[in-house]
Design a protein around this motif. Structure first.
Motif, PDB file in Angstrom:
ATOM      1  N   MET A  21       0.843  -1.183   0.000  1.00 40.33           N
ATOM      2  CA  MET A  21       0.000   0.000   0.000  1.00 40.33           C
ATOM      3  C   MET A  21       0.880   1.235   0.000  1.00 40.33           C
ATOM      4  N   ALA A  22       0.350   2.313  -0.513  1.00 40.80           N
ATOM      5  CA  ALA A  22       1.087   3.570  -0.509  1.00 40.80           C
ATOM      6  C   ALA A  22       1.471   3.935   0.911  1.00 40.80           C
ATOM      7  N   PRO A  23       2.663   4.535   1.109  1.00 43.39           N
ATOM      8  CA  PRO A  23       3.116   4.820   2.480  1.00 43.39           C
ATOM      9  C   PRO A  23       2.121   5.640   3.281  1.00 43.39           C
ATOM     10  N   ALA A  24       1.519   6.681   2.663  1.00 41.11           N
ATOM     11  CA  ALA A  24       0.590   7.525   3.404  1.00 41.11           C
ATOM     12  C   ALA A  24      -0.642   6.730   3.829  1.00 41.11           C
ATOM     13  N   ALA A  25      -1.212   5.960   2.916  1.00 36.67           N
ATOM     14  CA  ALA A  25      -2.386   5.156   3.254  1.00 36.67           C
ATOM     15  C   ALA A  25      -2.032   4.060   4.243  1.00 36.67           C
ATOM     16  N   LYS A  26      -0.841   3.472   4.101  1.00 39.39           N
ATOM     17  CA  LYS A  26      -0.424   2.407   5.011  1.00 39.39           C
ATOM     18  C   LYS A  26      -0.341   2.916   6.437  1.00 39.39           C
ATOM     19  N   GLU A  27       0.321   4.055   6.626  1.00 38.34           N
ATOM     20  CA  GLU A  27       0.435   4.615   7.966  1.00 38.34           C
ATOM     21  C   GLU A  27      -0.922   5.042   8.501  1.00 38.34           C
ATOM     22  N   GLU A  66     -16.791  -9.265  -3.179  1.00 36.12           N
ATOM     23  CA  GLU A  66     -16.381  -8.619  -4.431  1.00 36.12           C
ATOM     24  C   GLU A  66     -16.951  -7.208  -4.530  1.00 36.12           C
ATOM     25  N   LYS A  67     -18.214  -7.035  -4.147  1.00 34.32           N
ATOM     26  CA  LYS A  67     -18.819  -5.703  -4.213  1.00 34.32           C
ATOM     27  C   LYS A  67     -18.166  -4.746  -3.220  1.00 34.32           C
ATOM     28  N   LEU A  68     -17.787  -5.257  -2.062  1.00 36.75           N
ATOM     29  CA  LEU A  68     -17.128  -4.407  -1.081  1.00 36.75           C
ATOM     30  C   LEU A  68     -15.778  -3.932  -1.598  1.00 36.75           C
ATOM     31  N   VAL A  69     -15.015  -4.835  -2.197  1.00 35.98           N
ATOM     32  CA  VAL A  69     -13.710  -4.460  -2.743  1.00 35.98           C
ATOM     33  C   VAL A  69     -13.877  -3.498  -3.913  1.00 35.98           C
ATOM     34  N   ASN A  70     -14.838  -3.765  -4.784  1.00 37.16           N
ATOM     35  CA  ASN A  70     -15.074  -2.876  -5.924  1.00 37.16           C
ATOM     36  C   ASN A  70     -15.416  -1.465  -5.469  1.00 37.16           C
ATOM     37  N   MET A  72     -14.539  -0.046  -2.616  1.00 37.48           N
ATOM     38  CA  MET A  72     -13.384   0.590  -1.993  1.00 37.48           C
ATOM     39  C   MET A  72     -12.376   1.065  -3.030  1.00 37.48           C
ATOM     40  N   VAL A  73     -12.287   0.351  -4.146  1.00 40.21           N
ATOM     41  CA  VAL A  73     -11.334   0.742  -5.193  1.00 40.21           C
ATOM     42  C   VAL A  73     -11.961   1.777  -6.128  1.00 40.21           C
ATOM     43  N   GLU A  74     -13.174   1.513  -6.590  1.00 34.50           N
ATOM     44  CA  GLU A  74     -13.871   2.427  -7.504  1.00 34.50           C
ATOM     45  C   GLU A  74     -15.289   2.649  -6.988  1.00 34.50           C
ATOM     46  N   PRO A  75     -15.495   3.663  -6.155  1.00 31.64           N
ATOM     47  CA  PRO A  75     -16.845   3.927  -5.613  1.00 31.64           C
ATOM     48  C   PRO A  75     -17.824   4.235  -6.734  1.00 31.64           C
ATOM     49  N   LYS A  76     -19.096   3.999  -6.418  1.00 28.27           N
ATOM     50  CA  LYS A  76     -20.128   4.266  -7.410  1.00 28.27           C
ATOM     51  C   LYS A  76     -20.187   5.747  -7.749  1.00 28.27           C
ATOM     52  N   LYS A  77     -20.704   6.041  -8.903  1.00 29.49           N
ATOM     53  CA  LYS A  77     -20.754   7.411  -9.389  1.00 29.49           C
ATOM     54  C   LYS A  77     -21.622   8.270  -8.470  1.00 29.49           C
ATOM     55  N   GLY A  78     -21.101   9.429  -8.121  1.00 26.60           N
ATOM     56  CA  GLY A  78     -21.820  10.345  -7.243  1.00 26.60           C
ATOM     57  C   GLY A  78     -21.485  10.176  -5.776  1.00 26.60           C
ATOM     58  N   THR A  79     -20.639   9.182  -5.440  1.00 27.15           N
ATOM     59  CA  THR A  79     -20.261   8.976  -4.041  1.00 27.15           C
ATOM     60  C   THR A  79     -19.244  10.023  -3.620  1.00 27.15           C
ATOM     61  N   LYS A  80     -19.467  10.625  -2.471  1.00 27.15           N
ATOM     62  CA  LYS A  80     -18.538  11.613  -1.921  1.00 27.15           C
ATOM     63  C   LYS A  80     -17.607  10.914  -0.937  1.00 27.15           C
ATOM     64  N   PHE A  88      -7.962   4.034  -2.080  1.00 29.58           N
ATOM     65  CA  PHE A  88      -7.243   2.804  -2.420  1.00 29.58           C
ATOM     66  C   PHE A  88      -6.914   2.840  -3.903  1.00 29.58           C
ATOM     67  N   SER A  89      -5.674   2.581  -4.209  1.00 34.23           N
ATOM     68  CA  SER A  89      -5.227   2.651  -5.607  1.00 34.23           C
ATOM     69  C   SER A  89      -5.253   1.308  -6.309  1.00 34.23           C
ATOM     70  N   SER A  90      -5.432   0.198  -5.596  1.00 30.35           N
ATOM     71  CA  SER A  90      -5.443  -1.124  -6.232  1.00 30.35           C
ATOM     72  C   SER A  90      -6.302  -2.069  -5.406  1.00 30.35           C
ATOM     73  N   ARG A  91      -6.694  -3.166  -6.012  1.00 28.74           N
ATOM     74  CA  ARG A  91      -7.516  -4.164  -5.334  1.00 28.74           C
ATOM     75  C   ARG A  91      -6.763  -4.850  -4.192  1.00 28.74           C
ATOM     76  N   PRO A  92      -5.483  -5.188  -4.357  1.00 28.56           N
ATOM     77  CA  PRO A  92      -4.782  -5.814  -3.223  1.00 28.56           C
ATOM     78  C   PRO A  92      -4.792  -4.944  -1.965  1.00 28.56           C
ATOM     79  N   GLU A  93      -4.726  -3.622  -2.122  1.00 26.52           N
ATOM     80  CA  GLU A  93      -4.778  -2.753  -0.954  1.00 26.52           C
ATOM     81  C   GLU A  93      -6.114  -2.896  -0.240  1.00 26.52           C
ATOM     82  N   ALA A  94      -7.204  -2.887  -1.016  1.00 26.92           N
ATOM     83  CA  ALA A  94      -8.526  -3.020  -0.409  1.00 26.92           C
ATOM     84  C   ALA A  94      -8.712  -4.397   0.211  1.00 26.92           C
ATOM     85  N   ILE A  95      -8.214  -5.443  -0.437  1.00 24.40           N
ATOM     86  CA  ILE A  95      -8.355  -6.794   0.099  1.00 24.40           C
ATOM     87  C   ILE A  95      -7.585  -6.937   1.407  1.00 24.40           C
TER      88      ILE A  95
END
Length: 339
Positions: A21-27, A66-70, A72-80, A88-95
């Motif tokens: 995971m990215a250092p900032a997100a990891k910490e 699968e829906k939870l990971v999706n 976290m990686v790509e929220p639905k349109k209009g989500t703030k 999260f920049s990748s699926r492994p990070e979310a998993i």
């Protein structure tokens, strides 16, 4: 020289290739408080859609991995997405985060038993193809405040008979105003829809106003919806236009009847606010309309006197009937002797 062991982070970000995971997100997500913030967002109305089911005689909410990971990686349109939460920049990070949620028992793996029924799965590992039930309930502050307000409101309603008179009058005016507002709002929505539908479009003002599946704020979004009507409705629109035109012609050519109807509605609203709808009731009865009806001593005495009079009348009737029966029997005896 011995090396001091460093404290282990809350989440161990490890795994296969691309799982770092990215250092900032990891910490950030190493802290459990920040992980709680993420769960609060996922459990809110802006989070992923969940389903309801029964598990161990309790209503629960579950979601597919699968829906939870999706989400976290790509929220639905209009989500703030909250600004304070790193994306999260990748699926492994979310998993990796989902696995930690399973380890700390914020979610647990479930299996479908029947339609609308779940049971706890023996396997506890996170898998995108499995279903997971939320155990973390999120921030309970709002729920506790709403429960407290509901209890206080219920107690206040039960104590309505002992309210001061000015509060009763206030509640009356507020209730009447709300009733009139809702009536005119529904009428306005229907009239606007009718006019625009005749032209060939379906336009609703506050289209989600009566949608019970949405929250309070979501019921007022969007303000206006407009779309073209389906094909094959031309004859219906023409028929409605003719009927509406006929009504307008009747209202113009029969002013006495229509004006009387409008005047009656105006008088009805005035009587609502003035509290004179029941004009045949005395002012004393109106003021005491919400008080329990307890008979006075004078009323009880009158009731007892009336019961005594009824018993006396019944006894006189019984005596007269007995005398008549004795006369009839005597006459029958005389006839028998003569024969």
């Amino acid at each position: 020289r011995t090396k001091k062991s460093r404290p282990q982070p809350f989440i161990q970000f490890h795994g296969g290739r691309g799982a770092t995971m990215a250092p900032a997100a990891k910490e950030f997500y190493e802290d459990q408080k920040n992980l709680n913030k993420l769960c609060n967002f996922l459990r809110s109305t802006d989070g992923p859609a969940v389903r309801e089911a029964i598990m161990m005689d309790k209503r629960v909410y579950y979601i597919k991995g699968e829906k939870l990971v999706n989400f976290m990686v790509e929220p639905k349109k209009g989500t703030k997405w909250p600004k304070e939460l790193p994306r999260f920049s990748s699926r492994p990070e979310a998993i990796t985060v989902c696995k930690e949620l399973c380890n700390i028992q914020y979610i647990h793996r479930s299996e479908k038993v029947a339609k609308g029924e779940l049971e706890v799965a023996r396997v506890r590992d996170f898998d995108e193809s499995a279903y997971f039930t939320w155990i973390y309930e999120g921030d309970m502050t709002n729920k506790n405040l709403m429960t407290t307000a509901l209890i206080i409101g219920f107690l206040c309603c039960t104590c309505f008979p002992i309210w001061p008179n000015f509060l009763k009058v206030f509640v009356w005016y507020m209730s009447v105003s709300l009733l009139i507002f809702i009536f005119f709002l529904v009428t306005l929505r229907a009239v606007v829809f009718l006019f625009v539908w005749i032209i060939g479009y379906e336009m609703w003002f506050l289209p989600n106003l009566f949608d019970e599946s949405l929250g309070f704020c979501e019921s007022f979004v969007p303000v206006i919806s407009c779309e073209k009507t389906k094909d094959g409705q031309l004859m219906y629109r023409v028929g409605v236009f003719v009927a509406f035109s006929s009504f307008c012609y009747w209202a113009v050519t029969q002013p006495s009847e229509f004006d009387g109807f409008v005047k009656g509605q105006g008088d009805f609203i005035k009587d609502l606010y003035a509290g004179t709808l029941l004009s045949d009731i005395s002012q004393k009865d109106k003021e005491n309309i919400d008080k329990p009806k307890m008979p006075s001593l004078e009323d009880l005495l009158k009731k007892l006197d009336s019961e005594d009079e009824e018993e006396k009348e019944l006894s006189e009737e019984e005596a007269a009937e007995a005398l008549l029966n004795s006369l009839v029997e005597d006459s029958e005896d005389i006839d028998d002797e003569e024969e």
